[in-house]
Design an enzyme around this catalytic site. Structure first.
Site, PDB file in Angstrom:
ATOM      1  N   TYR A 260       0.741  -1.234   0.060  1.00  0.00           N
ATOM      2  CA  TYR A 260      -0.041   0.043   0.024  1.00  0.00           C
ATOM      3  C   TYR A 260       0.866   1.297   0.046  1.00  0.00           C
ATOM      4  CZ  TYR A 260      -4.508  -2.262   0.727  1.00  0.00           C
ATOM      5  OH  TYR A 260      -5.691  -3.052   0.339  1.00  0.00           O
TER       6      TYR A 260
ATOM      7  N   LYS B 170       2.812 -15.513   5.144  1.00  0.00           N
ATOM      8  CA  LYS B 170       3.223 -16.498   4.099  1.00  0.00           C
ATOM      9  C   LYS B 170       4.786 -16.437   4.212  1.00  0.00           C
ATOM     10  CE  LYS B 170       2.161 -18.947   0.362  1.00  0.00           C
ATOM     11  NZ  LYS B 170       0.931 -20.104   0.376  1.00  0.00           N
TER      12      LYS B 170
ATOM     13  N   ASP C  82      -3.203 -18.695   3.121  1.00  0.00           N
ATOM     14  CA  ASP C  82      -4.205 -19.497   2.277  1.00  0.00           C
ATOM     15  C   ASP C  82      -4.759 -20.467   3.292  1.00  0.00           C
ATOM     16  OD1 ASP C  82      -1.627 -20.710   2.780  1.00  0.00           O
ATOM     17  OD2 ASP C  82      -1.500 -21.233   0.697  1.00  0.00           O
TER      18      ASP C  82
ATOM     19  N   ASP D 230      -6.452  -6.759   4.100  1.00  0.00           N
ATOM     20  CA  ASP D 230      -7.395  -6.537   3.392  1.00  0.00           C
ATOM     21  C   ASP D 230      -8.391  -7.478   2.769  1.00  0.00           C
ATOM     22  OD1 ASP D 230      -8.980  -4.584   1.688  1.00  0.00           O
ATOM     23  OD2 ASP D 230      -7.917  -5.408   0.225  1.00  0.00           O
TER      24      ASP D 230
ATOM     25  N   ASP E 213     -12.449  -9.287   4.048  1.00  0.00           N
ATOM     26  CA  ASP E 213     -13.707  -9.178   3.516  1.00  0.00           C
ATOM     27  C   ASP E 213     -14.278 -10.803   3.636  1.00  0.00           C
ATOM     28  OD1 ASP E 213     -13.757  -6.720   2.428  1.00  0.00           O
ATOM     29  OD2 ASP E 213     -14.155  -7.084   0.301  1.00  0.00           O
TER      30      ASP E 213
HETATM   31  C1  IPM Z   1     -10.640  -1.448   2.939  1.00  0.00           C
HETATM   32  C2  IPM Z   1     -10.701  -0.941   1.470  1.00  0.00           C
HETATM   33  C3  IPM Z   1      -9.530  -0.283   1.278  1.00  0.00           C
HETATM   34  C4  IPM Z   1      -8.377  -0.854   1.317  1.00  0.00           C
HETATM   35  C5  IPM Z   1      -9.668   0.343  -0.381  1.00  0.00           C
HETATM   36  C6  IPM Z   1     -10.982   1.167  -0.355  1.00  0.00           C
HETATM   37  C7  IPM Z   1      -8.511   1.227  -0.574  1.00  0.00           C
HETATM   38  O1  IPM Z   1     -10.782  -2.084   0.640  1.00  0.00           O
HETATM   39  O2  IPM Z   1     -10.700  -0.856   3.893  1.00  0.00           O
HETATM   40  O3  IPM Z   1     -10.489  -2.711   3.191  1.00  0.00           O
HETATM   41  O4  IPM Z   1      -7.904  -1.625   0.420  1.00  0.00           O
HETATM   42  O5  IPM Z   1      -7.843  -0.786   2.298  1.00  0.00           O
HETATM   43 MN    MN Z   2     -10.826  -3.939   1.755  1.00  0.00          MN
END
Ligand code: IPM
Ligand code: MN
Length: 361
Positions: free
Chosen positions: A140, A194, A227, A251, A255
């Site tokens: 990042y 990893k 993984d 990240d 999700d």
């Molecule tokens: C998150 C989002 C951000 C990230 C994006 C929108 C830049 O996906 O906060 O998880 O990748 O950190």
């Molecule tokens: Mn994200």
């Protein structure tokens, strides 16, 4: 109690449905402040896609310095269909994370009562862990570029950067957090990385993790490859207490965490600078959801959860926990679903229900 205290919050409602969910979080904040006897002052900022399209600015000069003076920031959502990908993400969200040195991205993965998870046979007792994601380094941080762009010889580089200081401060905070969380099933911190492939960067993480672990003999140090972690999060989520991980892996796995806790309507996160005087930013994870804008159908639970986190981490623990209990009462006894348009209530009514619940939790 927090009787004589007062909290100053910068509010960035942002794009799409951001303003609608933010309004409900603020409604709940005002109600819990009245309930628990503290003051709050709110200042709105119009940063986001609309402003960018008008002015070409994501964060105007001086904005970061101004935001830094607040106790905390609440962010609704950034993302606009007319703005190319990356502009708002990098120019606003990531810029604030970096400039304010919010080096912890805290993402609770908690299945609230009454909320459906796609994991068969799992309930709120099984899905209750926290991901501590490093938030300032890795892929990042912009050590990247093109050579010979647009030609047949094009080269693109995007480097993962890890520093001892950067991973150590995150790992230490994760151990401290695991201690405070004090899971009755046992305190366990799992490093997710990893090390079998990223034998430089993640070797640094692994060695640092082992060093810092010595300071916390009451916490079980544990390791998973990323993984494998994805498999275990689905198969045995109850295994996890706290996970600490790198920015990019964090990240991705958050999700996955978001969907097993019931989706983007409920998942919230904090970008935390835990240092003295640090300014932290809390946000629902759902994004700006442009197609639902202005219809009063979007789920505000994630934004209200973000507000609960904000309170918890800004010195208003009791009030933050009260909001969290109120949310759980509403998901458990009132809402039909966590999906936009299927909640059985409008966005504003869900906020009202949480406010009512504040008085009986
Ligand atoms: C998150 C989002 C951000 C990230 C994006 C929108 C830049 O996906 O906060 O998880 O990748 O950190
Ligand atoms: Mn994200």
């Amino acid at each position: 109690m927090n009787a004589s205290k007062s909290i100053r919050i910068a509010v960035l409602p942002g794009d799409g449905t951001g303003p609608e969910v933010t309004a409900e979080a603020i409604k709940v904040l005002k109600a819990v402040a009245a309930r628990d006897g503290f003051e709050c002052s709110l200042t709105d900022f119009d940063f986001g896609g609309e402003r960018y399209l008008k002015t070409g600015e994501t964060l105007p000069d001086g904005a970061v310095e101004q935001l830094r003076t607040f106790d905390a920031i609440l962010l609704g959502a950034v993302g606009h269909p007319d703005v190319p990908p990356g502009v708002l993400e990098k120019g606003l969200l990531l810029e604030l994370r970096f400039q304010l040195d919010q080096y912890i991205n805290l993402r609770p993965v908690k299945l609230f009562p009454g909320v459906e998870t796609p994991l068969a046979g799992k309930g709120p007792k099984d899905i209750d862990f926290v991901v501590v994601r490093e938030n300032t380094e890795d892929l990042y941080c912009g050590v990247d570029g093109f050579l010979k762009k647009g030609t047949a010889d094009e080269v693109a580089m995007q480097s993962a950067v890890y520093t001892r200081k950067g991973c150590e401060r995150c790992i230490r905070w994760a151990f401290q957090y695991t201690q405070r969380r004090n899971n009755p099933k046992g305190k366990r911190l799992t490093l997710v990385a990893k090390t079998n492939v990223l034998t430089f960067g993640h070797d640094l993480w692994f060695r640092t993790f082992q060093d810092v672990a010595k300071e916390f003999p009451d916490v079980e140090p544990d390791y998973n490859h990323v993984d494998a972690c994805c498999m275990w999060m689905v198969k045995n989520p109850e295994y996890y207490d706290v996970i600490v991980t790198t920015n990019m892996f964090g990240d991705i796995i958050t999700d996955l965490g978001g969907i097993i806790q019931g989706g983007m309507g409920v998942a919230a996160g904090g970008n935390i600078n835990p240092d003295p005087g640090g300014c932290s930013m809390y946000e629902p994870m759902g994004g700006s959801a442009p197609k639902y804008t202005g219809q009063n159908v979007i789920n505000p639970i994630a934004a209200i959860s973000a507000m609960a986190m904000l309170l918890e981490h800004s010195g208003y623990e009791q009030s933050g926990r009260r909001v969290l209990r109120a949310i759980q009462q509403v998901t458990g006894t009132k809402m039909k679903s966590q999906s936009a348009g299927k909640m059985g209530y409008g966005t504003d009514e869900v906020g009202d229900l949480v406010v009512q619940a504040l008085y009986n939790v």
